[in-house]
Scaffold this motif. Structure first.
Motif, PDB file in Angstrom:
ATOM      1  N   CYS A 137       0.767  -1.176  -0.014  1.00 52.63           N
ATOM      2  CA  CYS A 137      -0.041  -0.088   0.021  1.00 52.63           C
ATOM      3  C   CYS A 137       0.712   1.425  -0.084  1.00 52.63           C
ATOM      4  CB  CYS A 137      -0.931   0.046   1.357  1.00 52.63           C
ATOM      5  SG  CYS A 137      -2.304  -1.207   0.798  1.00 52.63           S
ATOM      6  N   ALA A 165       2.184   1.575  -3.463  1.00 52.52           N
ATOM      7  CA  ALA A 165       1.026   2.326  -4.442  1.00 52.52           C
ATOM      8  C   ALA A 165       0.831   3.730  -4.188  1.00 52.52           C
ATOM      9  CB  ALA A 165      -0.218   1.403  -4.189  1.00 52.52           C
ATOM     10  N   ALA A 166       0.846   4.119  -2.881  1.00 54.51           N
ATOM     11  CA  ALA A 166       0.599   5.529  -2.801  1.00 54.51           C
ATOM     12  C   ALA A 166       1.757   6.313  -3.470  1.00 54.51           C
ATOM     13  CB  ALA A 166       0.481   5.579  -1.240  1.00 54.51           C
ATOM     14  N   LEU A 193       3.720   5.631  -5.807  1.00 44.43           N
ATOM     15  CA  LEU A 193       3.708   5.639  -7.220  1.00 44.43           C
ATOM     16  C   LEU A 193       2.498   6.502  -7.645  1.00 44.43           C
ATOM     17  CD1 LEU A 193       4.886   4.204  -9.795  1.00 44.43           C
ATOM     18  CD2 LEU A 193       3.261   2.540  -9.409  1.00 44.43           C
ATOM     19  N   PHE A 194       1.411   6.449  -6.719  1.00 46.46           N
ATOM     20  CA  PHE A 194       0.436   7.182  -7.323  1.00 46.46           C
ATOM     21  C   PHE A 194       0.764   8.813  -7.198  1.00 46.46           C
ATOM     22  CE2 PHE A 194      -3.608   9.922  -6.265  1.00 46.46           C
ATOM     23  CZ  PHE A 194      -4.221   9.611  -7.359  1.00 46.46           C
ATOM     24  N   LYS A 195       1.435   9.153  -6.255  1.00 50.42           N
ATOM     25  CA  LYS A 195       1.965  10.460  -6.125  1.00 50.42           C
ATOM     26  C   LYS A 195       2.843  11.033  -7.136  1.00 50.42           C
ATOM     27  CE  LYS A 195       0.474  12.612  -2.174  1.00 50.42           C
ATOM     28  NZ  LYS A 195       0.035  14.018  -2.426  1.00 50.42           N
ATOM     29  N   VAL A 223       3.176   9.505 -10.221  1.00 45.19           N
ATOM     30  CA  VAL A 223       2.596   9.585 -11.580  1.00 45.19           C
ATOM     31  C   VAL A 223       1.316  10.626 -11.463  1.00 45.19           C
ATOM     32  CG1 VAL A 223       0.771   8.156 -13.217  1.00 45.19           C
ATOM     33  CG2 VAL A 223       2.803   7.244 -11.991  1.00 45.19           C
ATOM     34  N   SER A 224       0.905  11.152 -10.655  1.00 45.19           N
ATOM     35  CA  SER A 224      -0.252  12.332 -10.560  1.00 45.19           C
ATOM     36  C   SER A 224       0.059  13.577 -10.652  1.00 45.19           C
ATOM     37  CB  SER A 224      -1.303  12.087  -9.638  1.00 45.19           C
ATOM     38  OG  SER A 224      -0.742  11.880  -8.317  1.00 45.19           O
ATOM     39  N   SER A 225       1.576  13.837 -10.530  1.00 41.81           N
ATOM     40  CA  SER A 225       2.320  14.971 -10.397  1.00 41.81           C
ATOM     41  C   SER A 225       2.268  15.694 -11.595  1.00 41.81           C
ATOM     42  CB  SER A 225       3.800  14.890  -9.924  1.00 41.81           C
ATOM     43  OG  SER A 225       4.811  14.142 -10.852  1.00 41.81           O
ATOM     44  N   GLN A 272       3.031  14.047 -15.421  1.00 36.91           N
ATOM     45  CA  GLN A 272       1.701  13.977 -16.364  1.00 36.91           C
ATOM     46  C   GLN A 272       2.080  14.735 -17.503  1.00 36.91           C
ATOM     47  OE1 GLN A 272      -1.829  15.523 -14.503  1.00 36.91           O
ATOM     48  NE2 GLN A 272      -2.161  13.387 -13.476  1.00 36.91           N
TER      49      GLN A 272
END
Length: 95
Positions: A64, A67-68, A70-72, A74-76, A80
């Motif tokens: 987890c 994943a958090a 990686l999400f941070k 990729v969503s920067s 993007q």
């Protein structure tokens, strides 16, 4: 001289002369081997048979957290923009 009789080379060996006896002997040997393996497997306690509940919990928390992170990333906005630029270049076949 020796009192031991020499075997007659023309007489077949008792275990190989009869196919049924030979097959039964092989089956008996295989069964004995399997019993020995099973007894060794059952009688020895195995401590490393898989993860315990605590290990599952630690693994889940680590997954987890990754994943958090990686999400941070990729969503920067920078990532993007870079991904969008990469996709645009890949789809732009006219140059």
């Amino acid at each position: 001289m020796s009192d031991t009789p020499t075997p007659d080379p023309t007489t077949p060996h008792p275990t190989t002369s009869d196919p049924v006896t030979h097959s039964a002997s092989k089956a008996h040997h295989r069964l004995t081997h399997l019993k020995t393996k099973l007894a060794a497997h059952v009688s020895v306690p195995r401590r490393d048979r898989g993860m315990s509940t605590a290990e599952y919990a630690v693994g889940t928390i680590a997954a987890c957290a990754f994943a958090a992170l990686l999400f941070k990333v990729v969503s920067s906005p920078e990532v993007q923009q870079m991904l969008s630029s990469l996709i645009d270049r890949a789809l732009n076949t006219t140059g």
